[in-house]
Design an enzyme around this catalytic site. Sequence first.
Site, mmCIF file in Angstrom:
data_model
loop_
_atom_site.group_PDB
_atom_site.id
_atom_site.type_symbol
_atom_site.label_atom_id
_atom_site.label_comp_id
_atom_site.label_asym_id
_atom_site.label_seq_id
_atom_site.Cartn_x
_atom_site.Cartn_y
_atom_site.Cartn_z
ATOM 1 N N HIS A 82 24.116 6.436 64.491
ATOM 2 C CA HIS A 82 24.151 7.988 64.679
ATOM 3 C C HIS A 82 25.159 8.654 63.798
ATOM 4 O O HIS A 82 25.990 7.786 63.218
ATOM 5 C CB HIS A 82 24.327 8.221 66.254
ATOM 6 C CG HIS A 82 25.890 7.932 66.387
ATOM 7 N ND1 HIS A 82 26.439 6.644 66.625
ATOM 8 C CD2 HIS A 82 27.261 8.749 66.470
ATOM 9 C CE1 HIS A 82 27.847 6.530 66.887
ATOM 10 N NE2 HIS A 82 28.233 7.889 66.837
ATOM 11 N N ASP B 142 28.093 11.740 64.032
ATOM 12 C CA ASP B 142 28.716 12.803 64.989
ATOM 13 C C ASP B 142 28.258 14.310 64.670
ATOM 14 O O ASP B 142 28.024 14.423 63.422
ATOM 15 C CB ASP B 142 30.187 12.797 64.829
ATOM 16 C CG ASP B 142 30.613 11.279 65.306
ATOM 17 O OD1 ASP B 142 29.943 10.264 65.947
ATOM 18 O OD2 ASP B 142 31.610 10.722 65.055
ATOM 19 N N HIS C 190 26.798 5.788 61.550
ATOM 20 C CA HIS C 190 27.771 4.558 61.881
ATOM 21 C C HIS C 190 26.991 4.063 63.212
ATOM 22 O O HIS C 190 26.271 4.832 63.951
ATOM 23 C CB HIS C 190 29.084 4.897 61.790
ATOM 24 C CG HIS C 190 29.304 6.095 62.907
ATOM 25 N ND1 HIS C 190 29.078 7.445 62.588
ATOM 26 C CD2 HIS C 190 30.067 6.203 64.019
ATOM 27 C CE1 HIS C 190 29.640 8.455 63.237
ATOM 28 N NE2 HIS C 190 29.900 7.541 64.613
ATOM 29 N N ARG D 151 35.981 -5.193 73.240
ATOM 30 C CA ARG D 151 36.588 -4.124 72.224
ATOM 31 C C ARG D 151 36.756 -2.848 72.814
ATOM 32 O O ARG D 151 35.678 -2.342 73.856
ATOM 33 C CB ARG D 151 35.686 -4.166 71.015
ATOM 34 C CG ARG D 151 36.098 -2.924 70.127
ATOM 35 C CD ARG D 151 35.159 -3.210 68.759
ATOM 36 N NE ARG D 151 35.337 -2.016 67.851
ATOM 37 C CZ ARG D 151 34.733 -0.967 67.745
ATOM 38 N NH1 ARG D 151 33.902 -0.280 68.372
ATOM 39 N NH2 ARG D 151 35.207 -0.041 67.011
HETATM 40 O O1 LIG Z 1 33.311 2.592 68.716
HETATM 41 C C1 LIG Z 1 33.227 2.920 67.758
HETATM 42 O O2 LIG Z 1 33.671 2.256 66.574
HETATM 43 C C2 LIG Z 1 32.505 4.088 67.385
HETATM 44 C C3 LIG Z 1 32.565 5.261 68.364
HETATM 45 C C4 LIG Z 1 31.511 6.317 67.784
HETATM 46 O O3 LIG Z 1 30.905 6.371 66.971
HETATM 47 C C5 LIG Z 1 31.280 7.422 68.856
HETATM 48 O O4 LIG Z 1 32.119 7.393 69.777
HETATM 49 O O5 LIG Z 1 30.713 8.556 68.365
HETATM 50 FE FE LIG Z 2 30.375 8.058 66.329
#
Ligand SMILES: O=C(O)CCC(=O)C(=O)O
Ligand SMILES: [Fe+2]
Length: 343
Positions: free
Chosen positions: A220, A222, A278, A288
């Site tokens: 996605h 942001d 990403h 994690r």
């Molecule tokens: O956990 C991650 O590294 C990415 C989190 C992410 O892309 C988001 O919360 O929009």
């Molecule tokens: Fe994100």
Amino acid sequence: MSITSDSEYQCIAPIDFISMTKVPESHTWVLNPCDENLLESIPTIDLLDPNAISLIRHACEKWGIFHVINHGVSSQLLDEVELQTRGLFSLPFDQKLQAFRSANSISGYGTCRRSCLHPKRMWSEGFTIVESPKQDVHKLWPHDHHQRNHFCDVMVMYRNEMNKLAETLLDLMFGSLGLTQEDTKQVKPKTGLKNPYGPLQLNSYPICPDPTKAMGLAAHTDTSLLTLLYQSNTPTSLQIFKEGIGWVPVHPLNGALIVNLGDLMQILSNGRFKSVLHRAVVNNTHHRISVANFYGPPNDVKLSPLIQLGNLDHLPLYRSVTWKEYLKIKAKHNTKALEFIKN
Ligand SMILES: O=C(O)CCC(=O)C(=O)O
Ligand SMILES: [Fe+2]
């Protein structure tokens, strides 16, 4: 509130990942893997570097993402945010479900809001803070007011620090395009509002019995102007898509924060700066966590490419939208949303 409610999205409850010994059919993905041996890596920018502004411009044009160091946020605060986030997600599943977000709200415990756009479920759970986390936190720790207060204090402090840093970065980014603070002041959050900023998203990626079959967070971009991301020092999970290369891993860098550009930045910069695609994958050894602070303008401010200012002297590539309107388009068209506001 500076963001729309998620009535466009269906709320989907996570599963109790701890009890899973294999990846169920409902969570099975076919992944196109990332080459872990790639030499390419995202840039690291030292905010104390006298050339920071031109390095930021280059990183925003070429990558849409970079590590930032010497950012001024204390490592004690980052450690405490990680500890509190881990504490929350380590609560028994039934306890976390007490704070499950309702259909017409964004805040609370749940799966990624975009889950319903995919046929398969993701191997992650989240907790979203929009205004004060107090109400939801009360449901998580009903009998421990000390823990509740401490959690809220840490998150409020962290959000303030993140928003301050985001503001500094935004000035550097816009400044690198020849824009002044006066040119851009209407797109910045307004401190006088009750809740001027975007949400804070705590993400948890539990240990997965078969990481080759599961997806932590699907690909996605942001919607924010920029997102500041803290990731735990666990096996590499975040990956970005780079045209001509494929998925590139973003390895944790001790003490650094990740800055990634969102779609609103691509709109304002008339495509000069790119929002970055990403995703997060999972592993079978470590739990994690990541914490994303989405920074953006007030809900109802119309945003259009800033072409008449600075040195963005082209025809506007995008029509004007508010963050709220754009979120609706995103809920429908996901990674294709920018195409739908192209002129
Ligand atoms: O956990 C991650 O590294 C990415 C989190 C992410 O892309 C988001 O919360 O929009
Ligand atoms: Fe994100």
